[in-house]
Scaffold this active site. Structure first.
Site, PDB file in Angstrom:
ATOM      1  N   CYS A 129     -15.483  -4.160  19.981  1.00 44.99           N
ATOM      2  CA  CYS A 129     -15.224  -4.397  18.549  1.00 44.99           C
ATOM      3  C   CYS A 129     -15.496  -5.852  18.138  1.00 44.99           C
ATOM      4  O   CYS A 129     -16.095  -6.102  17.086  1.00 44.99           O
ATOM      5  CB  CYS A 129     -13.793  -4.011  18.199  1.00 44.99           C
ATOM      6  SG  CYS A 129     -12.561  -4.700  19.323  1.00 44.99           S
ATOM      7  N   HIS A 249      -9.874  -7.582  12.826  1.00 47.38           N
ATOM      8  CA  HIS A 249     -10.083  -8.816  13.592  1.00 47.38           C
ATOM      9  C   HIS A 249     -10.702  -9.884  12.693  1.00 47.38           C
ATOM     10  O   HIS A 249     -11.355  -9.575  11.695  1.00 47.38           O
ATOM     11  CB  HIS A 249     -11.066  -8.571  14.744  1.00 47.38           C
ATOM     12  CG  HIS A 249     -10.535  -7.713  15.853  1.00 47.38           C
ATOM     13  ND1 HIS A 249      -9.223  -7.334  15.962  1.00 47.38           N
ATOM     14  CD2 HIS A 249     -11.185  -7.166  16.938  1.00 47.38           C
ATOM     15  CE1 HIS A 249      -9.076  -6.584  17.055  1.00 47.38           C
ATOM     16  NE2 HIS A 249     -10.243  -6.470  17.650  1.00 47.38           N
TER      17      HIS A 249
END
Length: 345
Positions: A129, A249
């Site tokens: 990711c 994130h």
């Protein structure tokens, strides 16, 4: 393929599996038949997709007979069932780290290196990711001028550690605010001998330490970027940090290119890049933040500025939803690309 594909979701009951289901509904992904698969512990559960109720089945090699596309949510089961599914003619799009660095398996972000899909041998890997979110900001820059160096620090949400990571942050926050002792059990990683609280804290370790005291997560960003940009000469330093954020994130990135680039050129390139959006207005205090990039498809880029000392370097800040673009959405986009280009037979 003229008919709609038969699709199986492996790990349907987990965070990424559930995201697959939401995205299939949202994006009206076509299928003639859908199978929801999980471990024996989750078999028998009922789940609804597009108004139809499904019973989750235990995943076995024969589960993939007659399946065209296998969306694998990740985990150790990929190692065993990925090759079995591929053997049965299923195209596996795998979200685990199992096959990412296998030279026979393409590692793909559809906006970055779709051409690599063509040489798959039944399995296509979804990158980490944090690598996906970084490359969504850096590929448009790389297209302007080859990247020579990257220094990245990540600020990674607890959902990267799954539902247990989310529960841990919630439970610890409640305990802390009541003046009770926090009881960490998961972070930095369940498999490690020591655990630290994440509530009101930052943990500068994601996964275990490997060579030269970098973590596995940090080396994934290095190796996967090299593989997808087809250039092992790019100098990359990563520091990955778990932060007390539920979802999405963020990353601070220093990027050095072969040629000198203007901020305006970088801004325009990122804004024109599919799946990336510039959100960058210091005068109005506008920049990407995890709270607002959660649940979004795109990765958002801001704080774009020239380095103070190196005329060939730019500093920027990027934030993206790691369960969406960092996991389920990227995998589904690979499947969409293959359908659009008649690559599933």
């Amino acid at each position: 393929m003229t008919k709609e594909p038969v699709v199986a979701i492996l790990g349907a009951t987990g965070a990424v599996g559930q995201e697959f289901i939401r995205l299939i509904e949202e994006r009206k992904f076509p299928y003639s038949k859908l199978k929801l698969l999980a471990s024996y512990r989750s078999a028998g559960k009922k789940m609804t997709v597009n108004g139809e109720e499904y019973t989750v089945e235990e995943a076995k090699p024969e589960s993939f007979d007659g399946v065209d596309i296998g969306l694998f949510a990740g985990g150790s089961i990929s190692k065993e069932l990925g090759p079995e599914a591929a053997k049965r003619g299923c195209i596996v799009i795998d979200n685990s780290s199992t096959f990412r660095m296998d030279p026979n398996v393409p590692l793909v972000v559809p906006e970055v290196n779709p051409e690599d899909i063509a040489w798959h041998k039944g399995i296509i890997a979804n990158p980490n990711c944090s690598t996906i979110i970084m490359l969504m900001a850096l590929k448009p820059i790389h297209d302007l001028s080859p990247i020579k160096r990257i220094i990245v620090s990540t600020y990674q949400a607890v959902s990267g550690a799954g539902k247990e990571g989310i529960d841990e942050l919630r439970d610890e926050t409640e305990a802390y605010l009541k003046g009770e002792e926090m009881q960490p059990k998961i972070l930095p990683s369940k498999s490690l001998p020591k655990h630290y609280p994440i509530a009101f804290n930052l943990i500068p370790q994601i996964d275990k330490f490997v060579e030269k005291d970098y973590t596995k997560e940090e080396m994934k960003m290095v190796n996967e970027t090299h593989k997808m940009l087809h250039d092992d000469s790019i100098a990359i330093t990563a520091t990955t940090v778990r932060v007390p954020v539920f979802r999405s994130h963020a990353e601070s990135v220093y990027v050095e290119t072969a040629d000198e680039l203007t901020v305006d050129a970088v801004r325009k390139a990122i804004d024109a890049f599919p799946g990336a959006q510039v959100q960058d207005n210091p005068a109005e205090m506008e920049y990407p933040m995890p709270l607002f990039t959660s649940e979004k498809y795109d990765c958002y880029v801001g704080r774009i500025r020239k380095d103070l000392y190196n005329p060939k370097a730019i500093n920027l800040w990027v934030s993206g939803d790691q369960i969406r673009k960092g996991a389920a959405l990227n995998a589904l986009q690979i499947a969409e690309y293959m359908l659009a280009h008649d690559m599933i037979h």
